[in-house]
Design an enzyme around this catalytic site. Structure first.
Site, PDB file in Angstrom:
ATOM      1  NE  ARG A 262      -3.846  -2.107   2.328  1.00  0.00           N
ATOM      2  CZ  ARG A 262      -4.704  -2.392   3.308  1.00  0.00           C
ATOM      3  NH1 ARG A 262      -4.754  -1.609   4.374  1.00  0.00           N
ATOM      4  NH2 ARG A 262      -5.497  -3.441   3.230  1.00  0.00           N
ATOM      5  NE  ARG A 277      -1.009   4.780   9.193  1.00  0.00           N
ATOM      6  CZ  ARG A 277      -2.318   4.517   9.170  1.00  0.00           C
ATOM      7  NH1 ARG A 277      -2.879   4.112   8.053  1.00  0.00           N
ATOM      8  NH2 ARG A 277      -3.062   4.664  10.260  1.00  0.00           N
ATOM      9  CD  GLU A 349      -8.220  -1.172  10.846  1.00  0.00           C
ATOM     10  OE1 GLU A 349      -8.158  -1.958   9.889  1.00  0.00           O
ATOM     11  OE2 GLU A 349      -8.212   0.071  10.722  1.00  0.00           O
ATOM     12  CB  SER A 352     -11.469  -3.871   8.580  1.00  0.00           C
ATOM     13  OG  SER A 352     -11.181  -2.678   9.260  1.00  0.00           O
ATOM     14  NE  ARG A 391      -1.835  -1.658  11.610  1.00  0.00           N
ATOM     15  CZ  ARG A 391      -2.603  -0.586  11.545  1.00  0.00           C
ATOM     16  NH1 ARG A 391      -3.760  -0.568  12.206  1.00  0.00           N
ATOM     17  NH2 ARG A 391      -2.253   0.465  10.839  1.00  0.00           N
TER      18      ARG A 391
END
Length: 430
Positions: A262, A277, A349, A352, A391
């Site tokens: 990403r 991130r 988070e 999801s 994560r």
């Protein structure tokens, strides 16, 4: 993508759903394009009928020796042929404009999704576990003494720039163990089919799951025209791209461990330290292909699959439902699972889980033949992290950190680490 027939039948409901997303009404614009397109199609069909009749009459006029009528009809046939080509070209252009517009409109939220503008309006559903009480001030993952030898950001920056990491030694092995543990749990306990897919895909695969055309800047495009996947949601979901799926094979539940890429466009200044991130990371992704009747129940099931990973690792978490203003582009409803990070003193988070209804299926043109009606209907799709590996590594390290700089590791990982139970203060497994 949206069903144009549903918009025609109830444009007010469509606009009301968009308003819940914070968007202006679009039904007038959509229906105007649709009406213009349909008018061209009808006109082309009428012209085609006129041409067909005139073509038949040409032969009759020639047989009668009526040269004037013969010439008039030949001219009419040529005119109608030109009209048809023009009308068909206009209809095709309008069809493309309509499709492009529908492609850029997000999915409509379920009635049960809470209204809201941003993450402050998300609603907590439940919590599991209690954050550990430390007798020292916990630090973030990259500041734990035992982690520092195995988490090298300087070398990564030399190799690739910012938002990359090189993992080494015990930390690298824990990272690998986590992915293996997640896969085994999902396959052995949850009944998902392990799948391995490419990380380079064709453009229409990204369109199918909604990353394109609107969010191209979030992903990487190679010189050869391949896209690097932001998650294996893209490949797993598109395994049925364009297919008429046997209803008896639904639900199809898949899981894959993959590299993900990403660009993190729009995240400048956010989470710039550590590996929270990154441009390149790993995820264990779950995807289900199902039908309209079982989609909502499958969403709850998939959420529980993701929660089970955290429970097995004894990591406190909370599950929230995203409000209308915070949901992703393709979702009708999303559950976010947030793990407790003591170094940040907050939940972050880690998964999801989204139910997309038939939104992606319409983009992919993927259907099944309904047992009830016997007619082809669009499948329903779901996706969710089970979990983000990096994560989860952060959460394991921060929650297990000790005052001496070592890390106590969850019992579920011990078999994957050759029996090691801790990462010592020097970065070695022991």
């Amino acid at each position: 993508m949206h069903d144009i027939r549903a918009i025609r039948e109830n444009p007010a409901a469509f606009d009301a759903a968009l308003a819940r997303r914070g968007l202006a009404p679009l039904s007038d614009r959509i229906l105007s394009l649709d009406a213009d397109r349909r008018a061209r199609i009808v006109a082309a069909e009428t012209a085609q009928a006129d041409q067909n009749r005139a073509s038949k009459d040409v032969g009759a006029a020639k047989a009668r020796g009526d040269d004037a009528e013969f010439d008039r009809l030949r001219t009419l046939v040529a005119e109608k042929k030109a009209d048809i080509a023009k009308l068909q070209a206009e209809a095709s252009l309008l069809d493309g404009r309509l499709r492009d517009l529908l492609m850029e409109i997000p999915n409509l939220p379920l009635d049960s999704v809470p209204d809201g503008r941003n993450e402050a309006d998300n609603v907590e559903l439940r919590r599991w576990g209690s954050p550990r009480a430390f007798d020292f001030t916990p630090v973030e993952h990259f500041d734990i003494a035992g982690v520092k030898p195995g988490m090298d950001f300087e070398t990564a920056a030399k190799l690739s720039g910012s938002r990359f990491v090189v993992l080494k030694g015990g930390v690298a092995r824990i990272h690998r163990a986590l992915a293996q543990f997640m896969l085994d749990l999902h396959v052995d306990r949850h009944g998902l089919q392990e799948t391995w897919t490419p990380v380079l895909v064709l453009e229409n695969m990204m369109v199918g799951t909604g990353q394109l055309p609107k969010f191209g800047e979030d992903s990487y495009l190679t010189r050869e025209g391949y896209w690097l996947i932001p998650t294996s949601e893209v490949t797993l979901t598109n395994t049925v791209h364009g297919d008429l799926v046997d209803h008896a094979t639904l639900p199809r539940r898949m899981v894959a461990h993959s590299q993900c890429f990403r660009s993190e466009a729009g995240s400048a200044g956010r989470d710039t330290t550590g590996m929270l991130r990154q441009h390149q990371f790993e995820k264990v992704e779950m995807v289900s292909i199902t039908d309209a009747d079982t989609g909502p129940a499958e969403h709850d099931r998939m959420t529980r699959c993701a929660e089970a990973v955290l429970e097995a690792l004894d990591l406190p978490y909370r599950t929230i439902v995203l409000c209308t203003g915070d949901m992703g582009f393709g979702a009708r409803i999303t559950h976010d699972i947030e793990v407790w990070l003591p170094g940040q003193d907050k939940y972050r988070e880690i998964s999801s889980v989204s139910y997309c209804g038939d939104f992606q299926a319409r983009r992919m043109n993927t259907r099944y033949r309904s047992d009830k009606t016997g007619k082809p209907e669009f499948v329903h799709t779901l996706n969710g992290s089970g979990l983000a590996v990096g994560r989860t590594l952060i959460a394991v390290l921060e929650n297990g950190q000790q005052a001496d700089g070592s890390v106590s590791l969850p019992a579920a990982l011990h078999p994957y680490l050759g029996g090691a139970t801790r990462l010592d203060a020097d970065g070695r497994l022991a």
